[in-house]
Design an enzyme around this catalytic site. Structure first.
Site, mmCIF file in Angstrom:
data_model
loop_
_atom_site.group_PDB
_atom_site.id
_atom_site.type_symbol
_atom_site.label_atom_id
_atom_site.label_comp_id
_atom_site.label_asym_id
_atom_site.label_seq_id
_atom_site.Cartn_x
_atom_site.Cartn_y
_atom_site.Cartn_z
ATOM 1 N N GLY A 262 45.733 85.032 10.582
ATOM 2 C CA GLY A 262 46.690 86.108 10.840
ATOM 3 C C GLY A 262 46.240 87.450 10.291
ATOM 4 O O GLY A 262 46.175 88.440 11.009
ATOM 5 N N GLU A 299 50.907 90.523 3.487
ATOM 6 C CA GLU A 299 49.626 91.016 2.959
ATOM 7 C C GLU A 299 49.862 92.086 1.901
ATOM 8 O O GLU A 299 49.169 92.134 0.881
ATOM 9 C CB GLU A 299 48.737 91.551 4.075
ATOM 10 C CG GLU A 299 48.476 90.583 5.234
ATOM 11 C CD GLU A 299 48.062 89.184 4.814
ATOM 12 O OE1 GLU A 299 47.420 89.035 3.758
ATOM 13 O OE2 GLU A 299 48.397 88.223 5.532
HETATM 14 N N1 TRP Z 1 44.835 84.952 2.524
HETATM 15 C C1 TRP Z 1 45.212 85.203 3.884
HETATM 16 C C2 TRP Z 1 46.724 85.267 3.932
HETATM 17 O O1 TRP Z 1 47.395 84.357 3.548
HETATM 18 C C3 TRP Z 1 44.811 84.180 4.883
HETATM 19 C C4 TRP Z 1 43.393 83.752 4.974
HETATM 20 C C5 TRP Z 1 42.780 82.798 4.279
HETATM 21 C C6 TRP Z 1 42.467 84.114 5.946
HETATM 22 N N2 TRP Z 1 41.527 82.530 4.771
HETATM 23 C C7 TRP Z 1 41.334 83.318 5.801
HETATM 24 C C8 TRP Z 1 42.504 85.035 6.954
HETATM 25 C C9 TRP Z 1 40.244 83.397 6.664
HETATM 26 C C10 TRP Z 1 41.421 85.116 7.798
HETATM 27 C C11 TRP Z 1 40.318 84.301 7.676
HETATM 28 O O2 TRP Z 1 47.294 86.223 4.332
HETATM 29 ZN ZN ZN Z 2 48.741 84.941 2.176
#
Ligand code: TRP
Ligand code: ZN
Length: 863
Positions: A262, A299
Site C-alpha cells: 500500500g 503512514e
Molecule cells: N511498513 C509499511 C506499512 O505498513 C508496509 C510495508 C512493509 C511495505 N513492507 C513493504 C510496503 C514492502 C511496500 C513494500 O505501511
Molecule cells: Zn504500517
C-alpha cells in the site's frame, strides 16, 4: 543463501553499529553507482568478524579507513570481513556497488517505476543497494547525495532536509539531503523523477511550520487534493488525540504506479502506491476516498509509532504495525462514524484474518520463526495486532491508555523497542495487571467462546457462563487461557437495556458472571463492538436475534445479529442443498428486513451495512470444510429471494434518494451506499436491466458508475456487455481505473470466466509487472471467485500455478501473497485437496524457488 529460518529466541545485540552513512548515488536506470561511506563502531570487543548483508548488485570495491581492503569473503547473501589483528574499535568503510534499477522487477531495493526511479527498503531491501548491517536495531544518521540527468529527473529526493544542490556541465545535476534523526536502513528512501507537485503547509501545535509536498505523475494534479487534505487532517488529529507532533521541517509523499504494497513510511519521504493517493470524483469511489485518507494517516502516524520508536527486530513488527493500524482505525472512527468503521473492520478481520489463523501460515502476532520476513506482513500482525492494542484500550480506558502511550514514548523515543516494552509501559502507567494478557502476543489461533445462561426468577438473578478454547494450530500444539475482555449488555422484553454495557474479564477456562436485580429473563448482547478477536457461540433463537436487531442501542450489535441471521439462513440451506431439498428463507426475517428498509432514513449508513449480503468468501469462513458450489448456490438464492421479497421497499427507497452534487461527506456517502444497495438487489428483479442502465447513464461519479457496472455484471442483465465496453473505451488508458474493471471481469458469474481472465492478460491495459493489475485480475479471481477458482476440473488451480511460476522469477513478494488460496487446501473436500496439492508439488519442483514461496509451500505440505 535462502531458506534458513531465524528464531525470535535467538536475538542478539549487534556486535557493530553504524553511526553515520554518506551515500553518493550516481543514478541511471541502466547503471547506478552507489558509494556508501559509513562510520562503524565495534560494541562487542570480542568480535573480529564483521558480517554485512547484501545481494543482487555488482560489488565493485571496498576500503577500510580509506585503504583498499581485501580481507573478506563474499557469498550470495553478504560479505564477511576478517578484522583479526586490526584496530577496529572505530573505522570507516567505503563500499562501491553497481545496480540496474531498470531490470529490477522485484520492486525491492532500487527500481524503476514508470519513468521514475525509487526505493523500497522495508523489510530487507536496503541490502540490495549496498552492504549493510540490515537490521532495525542499527540506527544511523543518513546523508544522501543524488546525481542524475536533470531533464529526465528534475526532482531528486531523499529523507530529511535538502542541504545543498548544484548543476553539472554534462546536463546532470545533484541534490544533497540530510536526515537529522538516526534511523534503521529500512526507513531509507530515494526518489528521482519528473512530477507535478502539490504544495501546502501545516503549522504544528507548538507553532512550527512544516512544508508539505505531494509528488504525482505529470497530469495528475487534479487527483492530488484529497490526499493532501487527508494528510493535514491526520497531522491535526495526532496532535489532538495522542499529543504527537511532527518533527521535521518538510514532509513529502510520492505516488508511484509500481509498488508491492500500500505505502511506506520512510522518514520524511513516504512512498505510496498511486492507488492510495490519486482521487477525484470521476475516478475514485467513496470507498477509495476513505481508504486513501486512512493509508495517508497510517503512514503519517508511523512517524512516531515506527520511526521515532522503531522495532528491535522483525519479530516485533506488530509493535509498530498493530499500534499504527489501531491509530488509523481510531482516526477514521473519529472523523466519520465509529460504528460504521468498526463494522467494516470486523467484517474484514473475520473473513480474512480468521482464515489466515486457520491456515498453514497461522502465527502469533509476534511470530517465533521466520524464513522470509516479507511473508509476515500479514493480517495477523496488522489487523489482529490492532485488535490486541484495542483490547488493552478497552481494559484500560482512553485516559489510562493515553497515559501508557506517554510513558512508552518517553521511555523509548529514539530507540528500537519490543512488544514487551509497550505492554510494560501500559501496565506500569495504568496499574492494571497485564501479565496474562501478554499471551495474546505468543499464542496463535482464534479463540472460541461458548456462552450459556440461566435465569433465576426468585432471586432475580441472571448468570452468564463463558468458556474459552483456542483450537490447536499448525504452528502450535499447546494453548493456554487468555485474558479476554467480553463486553455485554442485557435487554428486557420491551427492548430496554436492563444492564448497560460492561466489560467482563474472562481469564479462566470457564467463568460465571452474575447480574442481580433482573426482573425478567433478558436477551444478552454479547461481545459488543467485537471487544475481542474471537468466535462466539450462543444458542440465540431467531426471535432473540430479531429482538436485538430491533432494540439494541449499539449499532454494532444490530449489525452483528443481522450477520448471525444471514449465517443461519445460509447454514440451513447448505444442509438442504446436500440433502437435495428446496431452499427456504424464513418470512419473519424477510419482514424484519422490509421494515428496516422502510425506515432507512433514520439510519441510512447502518441500514446499508446491515443489509449487505456477505460475500461468498465471507460465508465460507462459517464452515470448517468449505463447499464452494453449495455456498454459491445458496448465496444466489438468498440474493434473489431478498431482491424479490423486498422489491417494493427497495424501489421506494431507491427512488427517494436524489443526490445531484457529488460530495464526500458522511451523509452523502451513506445515502449513496443505501441507494446502491437497493440497486444491487433490484438488478435481480424484472426492473433490473432498465434501472441499472439508467443508473449508469446518469452517474456523475465513480461510486455510482461502478455500482451500476457491478450490479449489471453480477446479475447478468442484458446491458452488462454494453456497459463493460463503454467503461473500457472510456478508461483504457488509466490503469488504476481499469483495475476496477479487471476485478469485475474476474468475478463474473459466467461459466467461461477463467478463459476471459486469461484473455484479459493480453489486454493493452494489463501489465504483468504491475502488482495492482495482477492483484485486480488474477488475485481477485483466485480469492473472490470461490466457485470458478475451485472448479472441480482443476483448471483454476493450474492457471494460478502457471502464474506463480512466472511471478517466482519476476516478483516473489507478490507471488507469495497470491499463493495463499492454494495453500489453504485442508479447508476443502478430498478431491479438491488432491488437485491443490498436485499444483503445489508442481510449484515445488521449480528451479530457483524463492524463499518467499518456499516457506509457504513447505508449511502447507507439512515438511
Ligand atoms: N511498513 C509499511 C506499512 O505498513 C508496509 C510495508 C512493509 C511495505 N513492507 C513493504 C510496503 C514492502 C511496500 C513494500 O505501511
Ligand atoms: Zn504500517
Amino acid at each position: 543463501m535462502q531458506n534458513k529460518a531465524k528464531f525470535r529466541k535467538d536475538y542478539k545485540k549487534p556486535n557493530f553499529i553504524v553511526s553515520d552513512i554518506f551515500l553518493d548515488v550516481q543514478l541511471d536506470p541502466q547503471k547506478t553507482v552507489v558509494t556508501a561511506t559509513s562510520q562503524y563502531e565495534r560494541v562487542n570487543p570480542e568480535t573480529t568478524e564483521l558480517r554485512l548483508d547484501g545481494h543482487s548488485f555488482q560489488f565493485s570495491s571496498l576500503k577500510f579507513n580509506n585503504q583498499p581492503f581485501h580481507s573478506y569473503q563474499q557469498d550470495d547473501s553478504g560479505l564477511t570481513l576478517d578484522l583479526k589483528g586490526i584496530d577496529a574499535t572505530k573505522f570507516s568503510l567505503e563500499i562501491v556497488t553497481i545496480l540496474t534499477p531498470a531490470a529490477n522487477t522485484s520492486l525491492q531495493g532500487l527500481y524503476q517505476s514508470g519513468e521514475g526511479i525509487c526505493t523500497q527498503c522495508e523489510a530487507e531491501g536496503f541490502r540490495q543497494i549496498t552492504y549493510m548491517l540490515d537490521r532495525p536495531d542499527v540506527l544511523a544518521r543518513y546523508t544522501t547525495k543524488i546525481t542524475a540527468d536533470k531533464q529526465k529527473y528534475p526532482y531528486l529526493l531523499s529523507n530529511g532536509n535538502k542541504v545543498a544542490s548544484g548543476d553539472l556541465e554534462d546536463g546532470r545535476h545533484w541534490v544533497e539531503w540530510q536526515d537529522p534523526f538516526p534511523k534503521p536502513c529500512y526507513l531509507f528512501a530515494l526518489v528521482a523523477g519528473d512530477f507535478d507537485v502539490l504544495q501546502d503547509s501545516f503549522t504544528t501545535k507548538s507553532g512550527r511550520n512544516v512544508a508539505l509536498e505531494l509528488f504525482v505523475d505529470r497530469g495528475n494534479l487534479d487527483r492530488a487534493d484529497w490526499a493532501m487534505q487527508s494528510l493535514k487532517r491526520a497531522m491535526k488529529w495526532d496532535e489532538e488525540r495522542f499529543g504527537l507532533e511532527y518533527d521535521l521541517d518538510i514532509y513529502m509523499i510520492v505516488a508511484v504506479d509500481f509498488f508491492n504494497m500500500g505505502a511506506m513510511e520512510n522518514k520524511g519521504l513516504n512512498i505510496f502506491n498511486s492507488k492510495f493517493v490519486l482521487a477525484n470524483p470521476q475516478t475514485a469511489t467513496d470507498e477509495d476516498y476513505i481508504a486513501i485518507e486512512s493509508v495517508i494517516a497510517h503512514e503519517y502516524f508511523h512517524n512516531w509509532t515506527g520511526n521515532r520508536i522503531t522495532c528491535r527486530d522483525w519479530f516485533q513488527l506488530s509493535l509498530k504495525e498493530g499500534l499504527t493500524v489501531f491509530r488509523d482505525q481510531e482516526f477514521t472512527a473519529d472523523l466519520w462514524s465509529r460504528a460504521g468503521k468498526r463494522i467494516e473492520d470486523v467484517r474484514f478481520l473475520r473473513a480474512n484474518q480468521f482464515a489466515e489463523d486457520a491456515s498453514p501460515m497461522s502465527h502469533p502476532i509476534r511470530p517465533e520463526k521466520v524464513i522470509e520476513m516479507n511473508n509476515f506482513y500479514t493480517l495477523t500482525v496488522y489487523e489482529k495486532g490492532a485488535e490486541v492494542i484495542r483490547m488493552m484500550h478497552t481494559l484500560l480506558g482512553e485516559e489510562l491508555f493515553q497515559k501508557g502511550m506517554q510513558l512508552y514514548v518517553a521511555e523509548q523515543d529514539g530507540k528500537a523497542a519490543t512488544c514487551d516494552d509497550f505492554v510494560s509501559a501500559m501496565q506500569r502507567a495504568s496499574g492494571i495487571d497485564l501479565s496474562q494478557f501478554r499471551y495474546w502476543y505468543s499464542q496463535s489461533g482464534t479463540p472460541e467462546l461458548t456462552v450459556t445462561d440461566s435465569y433465576d426468577e426468585e432471586q432475580r438473578r441472571y448468570t452468564l457462563t463463558i468458556a474459552q478454547l483456542t483450537p490447536v494450530t499448525t504452528d502450535q500444539m499447546e494453548k493456554v487461557n487468555l485474558h479476554i475482555p467480553v463486553k455485554v449488555a442485557l435487554y428486557d422484553q420491551q427492548g430496554h437495556a436492563v444492564a448497560a454495557e460492561t466489560v467482563l474479564s474472562l481469564t479462566q477456562n470457564e467463568q460465571t458472571f452474575a447480574f442481580d436485580d433482573i426482573a425478567t429473563k433478558p436477551v444478552p448482547a454479547l461481545l459488543c463492538d467485537f471487544s475481542a478477536p474471537v468466535k462466539l457461540q450462543y444458542a440465540y433463537s431467531t426471535k432473540q436475534m430479531i429482538h436485538l436487531l430491533r432494540y439494541a442501542e449499539n449499532h454494532f450489535v444490530r449489525w452483528d445479529v443481522a450477520q448471525m441471521l444471514f449465517a443461519q439462513v445460509l447454514r440451513h440451506n447448505v444442509t438442504q442443498y446436500h440433502q437435495g431439498k428446496e431452499f427456504e428463507f424464513p418470512a419473519e426475517i424477510l419482514s424484519e428486513f422490509y421494515q428496516l428498509i422502510e425506515h432507512y432514513q433514520q439510519e441510512s449508513e447502518l441500514t446499508a451495512l446491515i443489509l449487505t449480503l456477505p460475500k461468498a468468501t465471507e460465508f465460507a469462513e462459517l464452515f470448517k470444510t468449505i463447499d464452494p458450489d453449495a455456498i454459491s448456490a445458496v448465496r444466489d438464492f438468498m440474493q434473489q429471494t431478498l431482491a424479490e421479497q423486498l422489491k417494493p421497499a427497495l424501489l421506494k427507497a431507491y427512488n427517494s434518494i436524489n443526490l445531484n452534487q457529488y460530495e464526500v461527506t458522511a451523509e452523502h456517502i451513506a445515502l449513496r451506499a443505501m441507494r446502491n444497495l437497493c440497486l444491487n438487489y433490484l438488478a435481480y428483479t424484472s426492473v433490473g436491466n432498465t434501472l441499472v442502465q439508467k443508473h449508469y447513464e446518469y452517474a456523475n461519479n465513480m461510486t455510482d458508475t461502478l455500482a451500476a457496472l457491478a450490479a449489471a455484471t453480477k446479475s447478468q442483465v442484458p446491458c452488462a456487455e454494453v456497459l463493460l465496453a463503454d467503461f473500457e473505451a472510456k478508461w483504457q488508458h488509466d490503469g488504476l481505473v481499469m483495475d476496477k474493471w479487471f476485478a469485475l471481469q474476474a468475478t463474473r458469474p459466467e461459466a467461461d470466466v477463467l478463459e476471459n481472465v486469461q484473455k484479459l492478460m493480453d489486454h493493452p491495459s494489463f501489465n504483468f509487472n504491475n502488482p495492482n493489475r495482477v492483484r485486480s485480475l488474477i488475485g481477485v479471481f483466485a480469492n473472490q471467485n470461490l466457485k470458478a477458482f475451485h472448479n472441480l476440473d482443476g483448471r483454476g488451480y493450474r492457471f494460478l500455478t502457471d502464474i506463480l511460476i512466472r511471478l517466482n522469477e519476476s516478483n516473489p513478494q507478490v507471488a507469495a501473497r497470491l499463493i495463499e488460496p492454494l495453500i489453504r487446501f485442508s479447508r476443502y473436500d478430498g478431491q479438491r485437496q488432491t488437485l491443490m496439492k498436485r499444483a503445489l508439488e508442481r510449484l515445488n519442483q521449480v528451479e530457483n524457488l524463492s524463499a518467499d514461496l518456499f516457506e509457504k509451500i513447505e508449511k502447507a505440505l507439512g515438511r
